[in-house]
Design a protein around this motif. Structure first.
Motif, PDB file in Angstrom:
ATOM      1  N   GLY A   1      29.239  50.459 -13.207  1.00  0.00           N
ATOM      2  CA  GLY A   1      28.754  51.784 -12.866  1.00  0.00           C
ATOM      3  C   GLY A   1      27.660  51.685 -11.829  1.00  0.00           C
ATOM      4  N   PRO A   2      27.256  52.825 -11.317  1.00  0.00           N
ATOM      5  CA  PRO A   2      26.181  52.799 -10.322  1.00  0.00           C
ATOM      6  C   PRO A   2      24.902  52.251 -10.933  1.00  0.00           C
ATOM      7  N   LYS A   3      24.188  51.498 -10.160  1.00  0.00           N
ATOM      8  CA  LYS A   3      22.895  50.981 -10.607  1.00  0.00           C
ATOM      9  C   LYS A   3      21.873  52.109 -10.572  1.00  0.00           C
ATOM     10  N   ALA A   4      20.827  51.964 -11.339  1.00  0.00           N
ATOM     11  CA  ALA A   4      19.749  52.948 -11.341  1.00  0.00           C
ATOM     12  C   ALA A   4      19.191  53.083  -9.924  1.00  0.00           C
ATOM     13  N   VAL A   5      18.879  54.301  -9.522  1.00  0.00           N
ATOM     14  CA  VAL A   5      18.339  54.528  -8.189  1.00  0.00           C
ATOM     15  C   VAL A   5      16.811  54.507  -8.197  1.00  0.00           C
ATOM     16  N   GLY A   6      16.236  53.947  -9.241  1.00  0.00           N
ATOM     17  CA  GLY A   6      14.789  53.847  -9.352  1.00  0.00           C
ATOM     18  C   GLY A   6      14.420  52.892 -10.469  1.00  0.00           C
ATOM     19  N   PRO A   7      13.133  52.796 -10.775  1.00  0.00           N
ATOM     20  CA  PRO A   7      12.657  51.877 -11.811  1.00  0.00           C
ATOM     21  C   PRO A   7      12.808  52.461 -13.218  1.00  0.00           C
ATOM     22  N   TYR A   8      14.040  52.548 -13.679  1.00  0.00           N
ATOM     23  CA  TYR A   8      14.321  53.054 -15.017  1.00  0.00           C
ATOM     24  C   TYR A   8      15.603  52.422 -15.525  1.00  0.00           C
ATOM     25  N   SER A   9      15.844  52.521 -16.804  1.00  0.00           N
ATOM     26  CA  SER A   9      17.059  51.997 -17.418  1.00  0.00           C
ATOM     27  C   SER A   9      18.128  53.074 -17.426  1.00  0.00           C
TER      28      SER A   9
ATOM     29  N   SER B   1      19.940  58.050 -19.385  1.00  0.00           N
ATOM     30  CA  SER B   1      19.246  58.696 -18.271  1.00  0.00           C
ATOM     31  C   SER B   1      20.181  59.635 -17.537  1.00  0.00           C
ATOM     32  N   GLY B   2      19.604  60.532 -16.773  1.00  0.00           N
ATOM     33  CA  GLY B   2      20.394  61.481 -16.003  1.00  0.00           C
ATOM     34  C   GLY B   2      21.401  60.776 -15.105  1.00  0.00           C
ATOM     35  N   GLN B   3      22.633  61.247 -15.168  1.00  0.00           N
ATOM     36  CA  GLN B   3      23.714  60.683 -14.360  1.00  0.00           C
ATOM     37  C   GLN B   3      24.078  61.666 -13.257  1.00  0.00           C
ATOM     38  N   LEU B   4      24.134  61.146 -12.054  1.00  0.00           N
ATOM     39  CA  LEU B   4      24.539  61.934 -10.899  1.00  0.00           C
ATOM     40  C   LEU B   4      26.018  61.709 -10.624  1.00  0.00           C
ATOM     41  N   GLY B   5      26.588  62.514  -9.775  1.00  0.00           N
ATOM     42  CA  GLY B   5      27.965  62.329  -9.336  1.00  0.00           C
ATOM     43  C   GLY B   5      28.011  61.361  -8.169  1.00  0.00           C
ATOM     44  N   ILE B   6      27.695  60.084  -8.457  1.00  0.00           N
ATOM     45  CA  ILE B   6      27.645  59.065  -7.410  1.00  0.00           C
ATOM     46  C   ILE B   6      28.611  57.931  -7.718  1.00  0.00           C
ATOM     47  N   ASP B   7      29.026  57.228  -6.657  1.00  0.00           N
ATOM     48  CA  ASP B   7      29.913  56.079  -6.801  1.00  0.00           C
ATOM     49  C   ASP B   7      29.097  54.806  -6.997  1.00  0.00           C
ATOM     50  N   LEU B   8      29.766  53.655  -6.997  1.00  0.00           N
ATOM     51  CA  LEU B   8      29.097  52.376  -7.228  1.00  0.00           C
ATOM     52  C   LEU B   8      28.039  52.049  -6.178  1.00  0.00           C
ATOM     53  N   GLU B   9      28.197  52.594  -4.976  1.00  0.00           N
ATOM     54  CA  GLU B   9      27.225  52.357  -3.906  1.00  0.00           C
ATOM     55  C   GLU B   9      26.130  53.417  -3.887  1.00  0.00           C
TER      56      GLU B   9
ATOM     57  N   ASP C   1      23.324  40.016 -31.945  1.00  0.00           N
ATOM     58  CA  ASP C   1      24.531  39.516 -31.285  1.00  0.00           C
ATOM     59  C   ASP C   1      24.327  39.297 -29.796  1.00  0.00           C
ATOM     60  N   GLU C   2      23.302  39.882 -29.250  1.00  0.00           N
ATOM     61  CA  GLU C   2      23.061  39.741 -27.826  1.00  0.00           C
ATOM     62  C   GLU C   2      22.131  38.565 -27.594  1.00  0.00           C
ATOM     63  N   LYS C   3      22.692  37.472 -27.110  1.00  0.00           N
ATOM     64  CA  LYS C   3      21.904  36.267 -26.865  1.00  0.00           C
ATOM     65  C   LYS C   3      21.309  36.250 -25.461  1.00  0.00           C
ATOM     66  N   LYS C   4      21.885  37.097 -24.585  1.00  0.00           N
ATOM     67  CA  LYS C   4      21.441  37.111 -23.194  1.00  0.00           C
ATOM     68  C   LYS C   4      20.071  37.772 -23.083  1.00  0.00           C
ATOM     69  N   THR C   5      19.172  37.134 -22.391  1.00  0.00           N
ATOM     70  CA  THR C   5      17.858  37.694 -22.152  1.00  0.00           C
ATOM     71  C   THR C   5      17.800  38.214 -20.726  1.00  0.00           C
ATOM     72  N   GLN C   6      17.276  39.394 -20.566  1.00  0.00           N
ATOM     73  CA  GLN C   6      17.145  39.964 -19.234  1.00  0.00           C
ATOM     74  C   GLN C   6      15.857  39.471 -18.605  1.00  0.00           C
ATOM     75  N   LYS C   7      15.923  39.266 -17.310  1.00  0.00           N
ATOM     76  CA  LYS C   7      14.737  38.854 -16.572  1.00  0.00           C
ATOM     77  C   LYS C   7      14.370  39.967 -15.611  1.00  0.00           C
ATOM     78  N   CYS C   8      13.104  40.323 -15.605  1.00  0.00           N
ATOM     79  CA  CYS C   8      12.660  41.396 -14.725  1.00  0.00           C
ATOM     80  C   CYS C   8      11.826  40.826 -13.605  1.00  0.00           C
ATOM     81  N   LYS C   9      12.104  41.302 -12.406  1.00  0.00           N
ATOM     82  CA  LYS C   9      11.313  40.924 -11.232  1.00  0.00           C
ATOM     83  C   LYS C   9      10.874  42.221 -10.581  1.00  0.00           C
ATOM     84  N   GLY C  10       9.594  42.417 -10.465  1.00  0.00           N
ATOM     85  CA  GLY C  10       9.118  43.648  -9.850  1.00  0.00           C
ATOM     86  C   GLY C  10       9.510  44.850 -10.681  1.00  0.00           C
ATOM     87  N   LYS C  11      10.172  45.801 -10.044  1.00  0.00           N
ATOM     88  CA  LYS C  11      10.495  47.058 -10.706  1.00  0.00           C
ATOM     89  C   LYS C  11      11.812  47.032 -11.451  1.00  0.00           C
TER      90      LYS C  11
END
Length: 147
Positions: A11-19, A31-39, A133-143
């Motif tokens: 799906g489209p990535k967040a267009v700002g610093p939010y999940s 979060s609010g979903q817009l009518g946007i494509d993957l780009e 069950d989720e073994k994957k850890t997310q890494k955050c860089k900046g925002k």
């Protein structure tokens, strides 16, 4: 209270610093979903096309959390023009069934990317995947977090 970020693969990535979504116990806040494509481009310049895509993005985000549209208990619909309410409402009705989620809809001054509609949701399910069950850890860089 257990909390995790929902990572949306197709799906489209967040267009700002939010999940895109956060799960807290058995509740998922999308979060609010817009009518946007993957780009992150708007899919059309009419309310029907943008509403369809916003709901499809909402549905895709819920799938990433192991949920479906039927698990939604509340939506909020933001419209750039209340004159679009009827067409948005007709399109919305295609995707949701009785008992419909609770909903609020109102006009706002402006939406990101000059979109015509944005839809956010709260979903609840009796069973969700265990946090353990989720073994994957997310890494955050900046925002932004990366997977």
């Amino acid at each position: 209270m257990k909390r995790r970020q929902i990572i949306v693969k197709n799906g489209p990535k967040a267009v700002g610093p939010y999940s895109a979504a956060i799960q807290v116990d058995h509740t998922v806040y999308v979060s609010g979903q817009l009518g946007i494509d993957l780009e992150a481009n708007l899919v059309g310049d009419d309310i029907v096309t943008q509403t369809r895509k916003a709901i499809e993005n909402l549905e895709n985000t819920l799938r990433s959390a192991g949920l479906e549209l039927k698990d939604i208990v509340k939506t909020t619909v933001y419209l750039s023009d209340m004159d679009n309410f009827e067409l948005m409402n007709q399109t919305y009705a295609i995707y949701f069934a009785h008992p419909y989620p609770a909903r609020t809809a109102f006009e706002v001054g402006r939406l990101p990317k000059n979109a015509l509609v944005e839809i956010e949701a709260i979903a609840v399910a009796s069973e969700l995947p265990d946090f353990e069950d989720e073994k994957k850890t997310q890494k955050c860089k900046g925002k932004y977090c990366i997977d």
